[in-house]
Design a protein around this motif. Structure first.
Motif, PDB file in Angstrom:
ATOM      1  N   SER A 330       0.552  -0.611  -0.221  1.00 17.52           N
ATOM      2  CA  SER A 330       0.175   0.444   0.133  1.00 17.52           C
ATOM      3  C   SER A 330       1.238   0.929   0.120  1.00 17.52           C
ATOM      4  CB  SER A 330      -0.957  -0.138   0.983  1.00 17.52           C
ATOM      5  OG  SER A 330      -0.144   0.230   2.450  1.00 17.52           O
ATOM      6  N   CYS A 331       1.947   0.978  -0.271  1.00 20.31           N
ATOM      7  CA  CYS A 331       3.496   2.127   0.074  1.00 20.31           C
ATOM      8  C   CYS A 331       3.798   2.492  -1.576  1.00 20.31           C
ATOM      9  CB  CYS A 331       4.035   2.097   0.755  1.00 20.31           C
ATOM     10  SG  CYS A 331       5.347   3.784   1.200  1.00 20.31           S
ATOM     11  N   PRO A 332       3.478   3.105  -2.254  1.00 21.80           N
ATOM     12  CA  PRO A 332       4.569   3.900  -3.088  1.00 21.80           C
ATOM     13  C   PRO A 332       5.758   4.398  -3.578  1.00 21.80           C
ATOM     14  CG  PRO A 332       2.608   5.267  -2.988  1.00 21.80           C
ATOM     15  CD  PRO A 332       2.219   4.658  -1.738  1.00 21.80           C
ATOM     16  N   GLY A 333       5.569   4.746  -1.965  1.00 20.48           N
ATOM     17  CA  GLY A 333       7.007   5.814  -2.317  1.00 20.48           C
ATOM     18  C   GLY A 333       8.323   4.571  -3.244  1.00 20.48           C
ATOM     19  N   GLU A 337       6.088   6.827  -6.658  1.00 19.70           N
ATOM     20  CA  GLU A 337       5.849   8.016  -5.722  1.00 19.70           C
ATOM     21  C   GLU A 337       7.931   8.665  -5.376  1.00 19.70           C
ATOM     22  OE1 GLU A 337       2.601   8.993  -3.780  1.00 19.70           O
ATOM     23  OE2 GLU A 337       3.707  10.477  -2.763  1.00 19.70           O
ATOM     24  N   CYS A 349       8.366  10.532  -1.109  1.00 22.76           N
ATOM     25  CA  CYS A 349       7.514  11.001  -1.342  1.00 22.76           C
ATOM     26  C   CYS A 349       7.262  12.210  -0.199  1.00 22.76           C
ATOM     27  CB  CYS A 349       6.110   9.681  -0.246  1.00 22.76           C
ATOM     28  SG  CYS A 349       6.349   9.360   1.075  1.00 22.76           S
ATOM     29  N   ALA A 351       5.672  12.283   2.134  1.00 23.52           N
ATOM     30  CA  ALA A 351       5.297  11.911   4.162  1.00 23.52           C
ATOM     31  C   ALA A 351       7.151  12.432   3.845  1.00 23.52           C
ATOM     32  CB  ALA A 351       5.073  11.044   4.627  1.00 23.52           C
ATOM     33  N   CYS A 401       1.964   2.397   6.099  1.00 20.79           N
ATOM     34  CA  CYS A 401       2.925   3.700   5.214  1.00 20.79           C
ATOM     35  C   CYS A 401       4.495   3.316   6.015  1.00 20.79           C
ATOM     36  CB  CYS A 401       2.151   4.640   5.558  1.00 20.79           C
ATOM     37  SG  CYS A 401       3.347   6.414   5.558  1.00 20.79           S
ATOM     38  N   ALA A 402       5.416   3.663   4.726  1.00 19.67           N
ATOM     39  CA  ALA A 402       7.028   3.250   5.137  1.00 19.67           C
ATOM     40  C   ALA A 402       7.009   3.831   6.317  1.00 19.67           C
ATOM     41  CB  ALA A 402       7.276   3.310   4.373  1.00 19.67           C
ATOM     42  N   ALA A 403       7.031   5.506   6.014  1.00 22.24           N
ATOM     43  CA  ALA A 403       6.693   6.609   6.779  1.00 22.24           C
ATOM     44  C   ALA A 403       6.654   6.594   7.758  1.00 22.24           C
ATOM     45  CB  ALA A 403       6.434   7.798   6.228  1.00 22.24           C
TER      46      ALA A 403
END
Ligand code: SF4
Ligand code: SF4
Length: 435
Positions: A330-333, A337, A349, A351, A401-403
């Motif tokens: 779910s994290c495009p970073g 992105e 990204c 964040a 979210c990775a961030a």
């Protein structure tokens, strides 16, 4: 036959019934309490249909299906459009009560067309052959001064030369005066924030001098819509403004905005991102925010004209009549992105952009890359995050979210758990049991 590792079973909110969702076999059903008990005890009265739907499986067959789906997911991602953020400034003319960029360094606006040239050179080389668009972000990208206007005009000119669409994330205060400039570009979307009806919004999102901003933003939205520019209206929610969200919806409906195909909305959650929020009490976690949205929809069904909350896969299922593809990530970073700023730095990204210690390299004055860290971002998905591998929610959650995960644990490859089951309990109830 065994129960699938991907069955998600929970209770529908405000109902005696249950739901079962399997994001791998792409099946979903509302089931009786008796049927739910069968899954608990593992003793089934009629297993044929459950096998057909992939709720009961041969583990080795399920594993093969999982691997196939994962390869498809990777292939599809290679074809996905890339969202490239560009930050022309970290300065903002607002003093929002909850700003997470408050702690960021603010430098005065300068014309920086040489950096913009380097940005486009990098984008053309690194993302050659990929579908892509640019989102201009800040700080506030649409500042009133000459330097800001020169930079934005130049960005638009260069993007348009390359037939690249542009989105803008703005506080909306100068939107009306910027419309003639924006008109020169291929505008895909303008994201503007209103946090409630006038009085509530003005108490949260004021100019640095304290003056309210609601009426100018509304004027900007009207001006953009009149020029056929799509508006994405965002409301940043916490416990202080939630009681007024219904009023904001009424306002947008009365304005006729919700009748326009160019108008859409999103709800953001005010949460502690980088700097400590002074008053943690007012912040929501993911579940209690959506519990309040759920209650709002029940009280005021017309709210759905303004915004239809996703509630995990619930809205998708309701609108499309089928399950979405399994969500391995779910994290495009650093995948679909990236973010770039006027100082020449590269980030994963929105964040991380501008945040101390998060830069992944530079595109100006020279190109440099921190390959090892970029790899950690690129590799992050539910197959590589240890905690996600055995989690039954993985293909609906995607690892979060990775961030946020890194803020909590210090590790990119750690989980940011989503309350998937609670959200489904609310959403499936709302869209399928109460409509
Ligand atoms: S780290 Fe979070 S904000 Fe950044 S791309 Fe991933 S999910 Fe989005
Ligand atoms: S982030 Fe948490 S809820 Fe999501 S898949 Fe991983 S372990 Fe499960």
């Amino acid at each position: 036959m065994e129960q699938s590792r991907h069955n998600i079973i929970g209770k529908l909110k405000d109902s005696d019934e249950y739901f079962i969702v399997n994001p791998l076999s792409r099946e979903a059903d509302i089931i009786t309490v008796e049927k739910a008990k069968e899954f608990e005890t593992g003793r089934f009265t009629n297993s044929e249909e459950l096998v057909e739907k992939g709720y009961l499986v041969k583990p080795e067959e399920e594993k093969r299906r999982y691997n196939r789906e994962y390869l498809d997911f990777l292939d599809n991602r290679d074809e996905d459009e890339i969202q490239i953020f560009y930050v022309p400034t970290y300065f903002c003319n607002f003093a929002c009560t909850y700003c997470y960029q408050e702690g960021y360094e603010h430098t005065p606006e300068v014309k920086h067309t040489d950096v913009i040239d380097a940005f486009f050179t990098y984008v053309e080389k690194e993302f050659a052959g990929r579908r892509k668009y640019i989102t201009v972000f800040g700080g506030e990208p649409l500042l009133p001064g000459t330097a800001a206007k020169t930079n934005v005009s130049y960005l638009i000119e260069e993007a348009t030369k390359r037939k690249l669409q542009l989105a803008f994330v703005t506080n909306g205060h100068t939107l009306a005066e910027y419309v003639p400039i924006l008109k020169k570009g291929l505008i895909r979307e303008i994201q503007v924030t209103l946090d409630g009806p006038a009085e509530v919004h003005d108490r949260r999102r004021m100019l640095k001098g304290g003056q309210g901003t609601f009426s100018q933003i509304v004027e900007g939205i009207d001006a953009a819509l009149a020029e056929h520019m799509p508006i994405n209206l965002r409301a940043v929610m916490d416990k202080q403004n939630m009681p007024y969200l219904g009023e904001l919806a009424d306002f947008a409906i009365e304005k006729g905005w919700t009748d326009s195909p160019l108008f859409k909305t999103q709800l953001g959650r005010n949460y502690e991102l980088h700097v400590c929020q002074a008053d943690q009490q007012k912040l929501y976690d993911r579940v209690n925010m959506y519990e309040d949205v759920y209650e709002l929809v029940k009280r005021q069904p017309s709210f759905l004209q303004f915004h239809r909350p996703a509630f995990s896969i619930s809205k998708f299922l309701f609108e499309n009549g089928e399950m979405p593809s399994p969500l391995f990530d779910s994290c495009p970073g650093c995948k679909t992105e990236w973010a770039f700023d006027f100082s020449g730095r590269i980030y994963s990204c929105t964040a991380t952009v501008g945040k101390e210690g998060e830069s992944l390299g530079t595109f100006y004055p020279t190109v440099t890359k921190k390959e090892e860290i970029i790899e950690q971002w690129e590799e992050r998905d539910v197959t590589t995050i240890e905690a996600c591998r055995g989690c039954p929610l993985q293909l609906a959650c995607g690892g979060g979210c990775a961030a946020v995960a890194k803020n909590a644990t210090g590790k990119i490859g750690s989980p940011d758990c989503r309350p998937v089951k609670d959200l489904m309990g609310m959403g499936l109830s709302l869209y399928f049991n109460q409509q």
